[in-house]
Design an enzyme around this catalytic site. Structure first.
Site, PDB file in Angstrom:
ATOM      1  N   ASP A 176       5.887  10.133  13.363  1.00 54.51           N
ATOM      2  CA  ASP A 176       5.387   8.979  13.640  1.00 54.51           C
ATOM      3  C   ASP A 176       5.393   8.076  12.369  1.00 54.51           C
ATOM      4  O   ASP A 176       4.585   8.282  11.632  1.00 54.51           O
ATOM      5  CB  ASP A 176       3.938   9.277  14.221  1.00 54.51           C
ATOM      6  CG  ASP A 176       3.081   7.890  14.348  1.00 54.51           C
ATOM      7  OD1 ASP A 176       3.977   6.757  14.670  1.00 54.51           O
ATOM      8  OD2 ASP A 176       1.886   7.952  14.415  1.00 54.51           O
ATOM      9  N   TRP A 203       6.971   4.827  10.123  1.00 54.17           N
ATOM     10  CA  TRP A 203       7.479   3.590  10.069  1.00 54.17           C
ATOM     11  C   TRP A 203       7.978   2.976   8.539  1.00 54.17           C
ATOM     12  O   TRP A 203       7.608   3.712   7.767  1.00 54.17           O
ATOM     13  CB  TRP A 203       6.240   2.552  10.492  1.00 54.17           C
ATOM     14  CG  TRP A 203       5.070   2.932   9.656  1.00 54.17           C
ATOM     15  CD1 TRP A 203       4.759   2.219   8.448  1.00 54.17           C
ATOM     16  CD2 TRP A 203       3.805   3.819   9.760  1.00 54.17           C
ATOM     17  NE1 TRP A 203       3.449   2.490   8.013  1.00 54.17           N
ATOM     18  CE2 TRP A 203       2.986   3.544   8.668  1.00 54.17           C
ATOM     19  CE3 TRP A 203       3.647   4.755  10.796  1.00 54.17           C
ATOM     20  CZ2 TRP A 203       1.771   4.399   8.610  1.00 54.17           C
ATOM     21  CZ3 TRP A 203       2.461   5.646  10.591  1.00 54.17           C
ATOM     22  CH2 TRP A 203       1.680   5.327   9.570  1.00 54.17           C
TER      23      TRP A 203
HETATM   24  P1  FAD Z   1       3.225  -8.266   7.384  1.00 53.69           P
HETATM   25  O1  FAD Z   1       2.920  -9.629   7.485  1.00 53.69           O
HETATM   26  O2  FAD Z   1       3.996  -8.024   8.664  1.00 53.69           O
HETATM   27  O3  FAD Z   1       4.328  -8.258   6.089  1.00 53.69           O
HETATM   28  C1  FAD Z   1       5.161  -7.125   5.899  1.00 53.69           C
HETATM   29  C2  FAD Z   1       6.641  -7.378   5.600  1.00 53.69           C
HETATM   30  O4  FAD Z   1       6.226  -7.819   3.990  1.00 53.69           O
HETATM   31  C3  FAD Z   1       7.484  -6.371   5.473  1.00 53.69           C
HETATM   32  O5  FAD Z   1       8.339  -6.471   6.491  1.00 53.69           O
HETATM   33  C4  FAD Z   1       8.349  -7.100   4.194  1.00 53.69           C
HETATM   34  O6  FAD Z   1       9.298  -7.955   4.598  1.00 53.69           O
HETATM   35  C5  FAD Z   1       7.235  -7.854   3.343  1.00 53.69           C
HETATM   36  N1  FAD Z   1       6.998  -7.191   2.273  1.00 53.69           N
HETATM   37  C6  FAD Z   1       5.949  -6.099   2.204  1.00 53.69           C
HETATM   38  N2  FAD Z   1       6.057  -5.525   0.950  1.00 53.69           N
HETATM   39  C7  FAD Z   1       6.845  -6.334   0.269  1.00 53.69           C
HETATM   40  C8  FAD Z   1       7.147  -6.492  -1.220  1.00 53.69           C
HETATM   41  N3  FAD Z   1       6.558  -5.618  -2.171  1.00 53.69           N
HETATM   42  N4  FAD Z   1       7.991  -7.265  -1.755  1.00 53.69           N
HETATM   43  C9  FAD Z   1       8.686  -8.344  -0.868  1.00 53.69           C
HETATM   44  N5  FAD Z   1       8.230  -8.171   0.597  1.00 53.69           N
HETATM   45  C10 FAD Z   1       7.373  -7.276   0.973  1.00 53.69           C
HETATM   46  N6  FAD Z   1       0.404   0.948   8.920  1.00 53.69           N
HETATM   47  C11 FAD Z   1      -0.952   1.415   8.324  1.00 53.69           C
HETATM   48  O7  FAD Z   1      -1.454   0.854   7.557  1.00 53.69           O
HETATM   49  N7  FAD Z   1      -1.423   2.357   9.242  1.00 53.69           N
HETATM   50  C12 FAD Z   1      -1.070   2.860  10.410  1.00 53.69           C
HETATM   51  O8  FAD Z   1      -1.684   3.733  10.720  1.00 53.69           O
HETATM   52  C13 FAD Z   1       0.212   2.474  10.757  1.00 53.69           C
HETATM   53  N8  FAD Z   1       0.965   2.975  11.961  1.00 53.69           N
HETATM   54  C14 FAD Z   1       2.023   2.342  12.373  1.00 53.69           C
HETATM   55  C15 FAD Z   1       2.688   2.720  13.505  1.00 53.69           C
HETATM   56  C16 FAD Z   1       3.886   2.094  13.796  1.00 53.69           C
HETATM   57  C17 FAD Z   1       4.356   2.958  15.211  1.00 53.69           C
HETATM   58  C18 FAD Z   1       4.426   1.355  13.196  1.00 53.69           C
HETATM   59  C19 FAD Z   1       5.838   0.743  13.660  1.00 53.69           C
HETATM   60  C20 FAD Z   1       3.842   0.800  12.060  1.00 53.69           C
HETATM   61  C21 FAD Z   1       2.519   1.281  11.669  1.00 53.69           C
HETATM   62  N9  FAD Z   1       1.975   0.725  10.468  1.00 53.69           N
HETATM   63  C22 FAD Z   1       0.812   1.354  10.295  1.00 53.69           C
HETATM   64  C23 FAD Z   1       2.508  -0.471   9.787  1.00 53.69           C
HETATM   65  C24 FAD Z   1       1.934  -1.450  10.667  1.00 53.69           C
HETATM   66  O9  FAD Z   1       2.070  -1.961  11.911  1.00 53.69           O
HETATM   67  C25 FAD Z   1       2.072  -3.153   9.852  1.00 53.69           C
HETATM   68  O10 FAD Z   1       3.555  -3.155   9.537  1.00 53.69           O
HETATM   69  C26 FAD Z   1       1.411  -3.071   8.341  1.00 53.69           C
HETATM   70  O11 FAD Z   1       0.180  -3.024   8.531  1.00 53.69           O
HETATM   71  C27 FAD Z   1       1.809  -4.487   7.617  1.00 53.69           C
HETATM   72  O12 FAD Z   1       1.490  -5.403   8.624  1.00 53.69           O
HETATM   73  P2  FAD Z   1       1.018  -6.770   7.988  1.00 53.69           P
HETATM   74  O13 FAD Z   1       0.888  -7.645   8.975  1.00 53.69           O
HETATM   75  O14 FAD Z   1      -0.364  -6.851   6.914  1.00 53.69           O
HETATM   76  O15 FAD Z   1       2.208  -7.425   6.944  1.00 53.69           O
END
Ligand code: FAD
Ligand code: 2AM
Length: 721
Positions: free
Chosen positions: A718, A720
């Protein structure tokens, strides 16, 4: 053989295309919205008087109608691969009918297509003869089954007699999926144009506007547009109709650590939603108020931010007639709830949706360079994480010397078209369905980082970038804890659903900064249903449940090895709770948990309860234990895979399941959760090394046994990226 379902004209996409005067249907298989966004953009790029596309969600249409496409029509598939090579949820039915459970396309039974009335010579053995299609797949090379979904559908379409126009495209999200898409379009669009006999070069006809904005009259009590409050008639909750779940607990798990890790629990009571341990929960986030405000400012919309609007399709035949799931919204609510406004703007979007509006020489130069020069785009837009608002502000900074009338003014319609739909974020549920059937929890690490190359125009907000959903959840934690009452009061009022007048939150939100001058975010948090809009400590999150294949063995006596560093611990916590309950009821097999984190002192989340559960499990299976890898507690890095090798005796004994020798795939179940890019691969490799050493076989033989275990669902990931 799939049986032809009863005919339903609403599900006949060929009928729909013809009625709307379209000759191309673009189907998207989308899980997180990227494929849907690509499909919409593709439609805009290819349209011309003789190429008339319609973008459709396959979930709403019958696959049996595919055979009805004529030789002057074309289907285009834009298909993302989800999870471990699975189709996306919205393509599942089509995939199952067309392609699944077939070892080889040659010896599989043919699905039963609906014979089109206008094809008298319909050939049952090649039902898609005369049908043409094009295919672009989206995947991530860090996953084993790269682009599996598109590859299989492509193979089956060919096997069923269809002809592909151009080559199949494969986008790699681990590298540069935007560039892959651009290259595929460049190579394939001339072939599409030729196939449809178009004389207008594709992409050269002026794109028609897709959406029109109608400013509507404010009703006495009008709805601001928080979609989960709109449709009161909904009784079945899913990804399209999330349940507004009250937050029952929200806290920081590692208060002393250098990043925030959160535990958020919601209540599903009354929703009819059920989950199993190992499932995912989807959360619809809300954009931070500062980001919304920045964009409203960049678009010159601050004064009209709360004007009630409806955003409707220009094309009366478009499949989607309203851009948002509510008819009436406001500019502010649209950017807050429905659109992804923080991601860097792709090169293709700068070219087609921003550059055409440049009026000054400085804007033309800057936008032209960012659109045409891949390296400049990578350095400035990707490196600076320039969202649409920041890009516009960077242009404004570059054209400071230009007259006011010459400065870039991006129409809001272009912004609505450019920003992808705000997607739900998935989280691995971190509770056990047996221990906590109505209250699933999330364990999430808060995403905050500094842009590598912030633009000069960034000075006002700093280089800090914040993940949408995780910072939204952090807002919930802080709000329930009672800090930051002041900055939250205003967005909270804005989050209320019914309001007498639209102007209550028209003023700009003041940015909040931390001690280092970094911008912090404030949040729009919805009061739980039934609570008054007075900022009381009751919150709800729009959620849904997504089934996964990550499951404990049916027989509790089967030994399990769990590897979950960081938030990869999430589903393992649920499994550990479940094994502890089972240990009490009927006994369990050996249970090993490999947990990795930065430091023992600050990052060992859920330590007390995990140790309590293991005390229970050990009574039934004494070998069971937690093995930790704290990477930053010593000069050299120690990761979970190093611990696997260090504890190879115990791991091997657990894999043996009482046998003398493995001699093939183990009967134990192995679970890996967390980072897909490096950790999951390193762990699979370490396990193969361990098995090879113990069994005295070559490493590639051991790796094959691990692959065999995957096929038998005894090695489950599982992960990501
Ligand atoms: P977003 O606003 O979506 O930003 C993420 C984006 O920021 C990335 O795609 C990337 O483009 C950019 N980014 C990130 N870091 C950097 C960097 N250093 N420099 C430049 N750009 C950057 N997350 C968990 O914490 N716990 C879980 O249990 C979990 N389970 C998951 C299960 C599945 C099946 C999947 C697909 C994902 C899971 N995730 C989990 C990840 C979660 O879904 C999110 O992607 C994560 O929490 C980030 O979301 P956000 O909206 O805060 O960030
Ligand atoms: P690090 O950040 O100190 O490098 C949870 O994030 C834990 O996973 C941290 O201890 C992190 O260590 C560790 N980690 C980083 N890369 C890893 C990898 N390739 N394999 C296993 N663990 C890794």
């Amino acid at each position: 053989v799939a049986s032809a379902s009863e005919y339903n004209a609403d599900k006949d996409f060929v009928f729909k295309m013809r009625k709307a005067g379209k000759n191309v249907v673009i189907f998207y298989g989308s899980q997180t919205g990227t494929a849907e966004d690509f499909a919409t953009r593709l439609a805009r790029d290819i349209q011309s008087p003789s190429v008339r596309p319609l973008v459709l969600d396959p979930e709403l249409y019958d696959w049996q109608c595919l055979a009805g496409l004529g030789d002057d029509e074309l289907a285009i598939f834009v298909l993302a691969t989800a999870g471990e090579g699975e189709p996306t949820d919205n393509m599942e039915a089509w995939f199952n009918a067309l392609a699944s459970d077939r070892e080889s396309p040659e010896d599989s039974e043919l699905p039963e297509f609906r014979q089109p009335e206008d094809k008298a010579d319909f050939d049952d053995s090649a039902p898609l003869q005369g049908v043409s299609y094009a295919m672009f797949g989206l995947g991530n090379n860090t996953y084993e089954q790269f682009n599996h979904h598109a590859r299989v559908v492509d193979q089956r379409m060919l096997a069923l007699g269809a002809a592909r126009v151009g080559e199949r495209g494969e986008g790699d999200d681990d590298a540069d999926i935007e560039e892959d898409f651009a290259k595929w379009k460049e190579a394939t669009l001339p072939a599409i144009r030729k196939y449809l006999g178009s004389s207008t070069p594709v992409g050269e006809a002026a794109p028609e506007a897709t959406w029109k904005i109608v400013e509507v009259e404010a009703k006495k009590a009008w709805i601001r547009g928080e979609f989960y409050e709109e449709d009161e008639a909904v009784s079945t909750f899913d990804a399209r109709h999330p349940f507004s779940a009250p937050v029952t607990s929200a806290l920081e798990l590692t208060p002393g650590a250098d990043r925030h890790t959160l535990h958020v629990e919601v209540d599903l009571a009354g929703s009819g939603l059920r989950y199993e341990s190992g499932d995912h929960i989807g959360v619809y986030p809300t954009n931070a108020e500062e980001e919304v405000d920045l964009l409203l400012g960049a678009l010159g919309l601050r004064g009209r931010a709360d004007t009630p609007i409806a955003v409707r399709a220009v094309d009366p035949f478009a499949a989607q007639q309203s851009l948002f799931p509510v008819d009436t919204t406001t500019y502010r609510a649209a950017f807050r709830h429905y659109l992804e406004i923080t991601g860097p703007v792709p090169r293709a979007q700068i070219k087609t949706l921003v550059a055409p509006y440049a009026r000054s020489a400085a804007a033309r130069e800057l936008l032209g360079r960012l659109a045409d020069d891949k390296d400049a785009h990578a350095a400035v837009v990707a490196g600076g994480c320039l969202s649409l608002a920041r890009l516009i502000n960077a242009v404004h900074a570059a054209e400071a010397a230009a007259a006011e009338a010459e400065r870039l003014r991006l129409p809001v319609e272009a912004a609505f078209e450019l920003c992808p739909r705000l997607q739900a974020r998935l989280y691995s549920i971190s509770s056990s369905a047996r221990a906590s059937p109505e209250r699933p929890s999330i364990t999430a690490v808060v995403l905050q980082y500094d842009a590598r190359a912030p633009a000069a125009a960034d000075a006002a907000m700093g280089a800090r970038r914040c993940g949408v959903a995780t910072n939204y959840l952090l807002g919930a934690v802080r709000y329930l804890r009672g800090d930051r009452a002041e900055p939250l009061a205003q967005p909270l009022r804005a989050g209320c659903v019914l309001s007498e007048a639209p102007a209550a939150d028209a003023s700009a939100v003041q940015p909040v900064r931390d001690g280092k001058g970094h911008m912090l975010q404030s949040f729009t948090l919805q009061p739980a249903p039934g609570s008054a809009c007075d900022g009381r400590r009751a919150l709800s999150l729009p959620v849904f449940i997504r089934r996964s294949l990550f499951r404990l063995p049916a027989d509790a006596a089967t030994p399990i090895i769990m590897v979950g560093p960081g938030t990869g611990l999430a589903p393992m916590r649920g499994f550990v709770q479940e094994r502890a309950l089972l240990a009490r009821e009927r006994g369990v097999g050996t249970t090993l948990l490999f947990f990795g984190a930065r430091t023992e002192a600050n990052d060992f989340m859920y330590r007390g309860e995990l140790e309590e559960c293991f005390a229970e499990i050990q009574k039934a299976a004494p070998q069971s234990r937690i093995i930790t890898a704290f990477s930053r507690d010593q000069p050299q890095k120690i990761y979970v895979q190093h611990r696997l090798l260090e504890h190879s005796d115990l791991v091997y004994q657990t894999l043996l399941c009482g046998q003398q020798k493995l001699g093939g795939p183990s009967r134990a179940h192995v679970y890996v959760c967390g980072d897909a890019k490096c950790m999951a691969k390193d762990v699979a490799k370490a396990l193969a090394t361990l098995i090879a050493e113990r069994e005295g076989v070559a490493e590639d033989v051991a790796a094959k046994w691990v692959s065999e275990m995957r096929k038998l669902s005894r090695y489950q990931e599982d992960v990501w990226s």
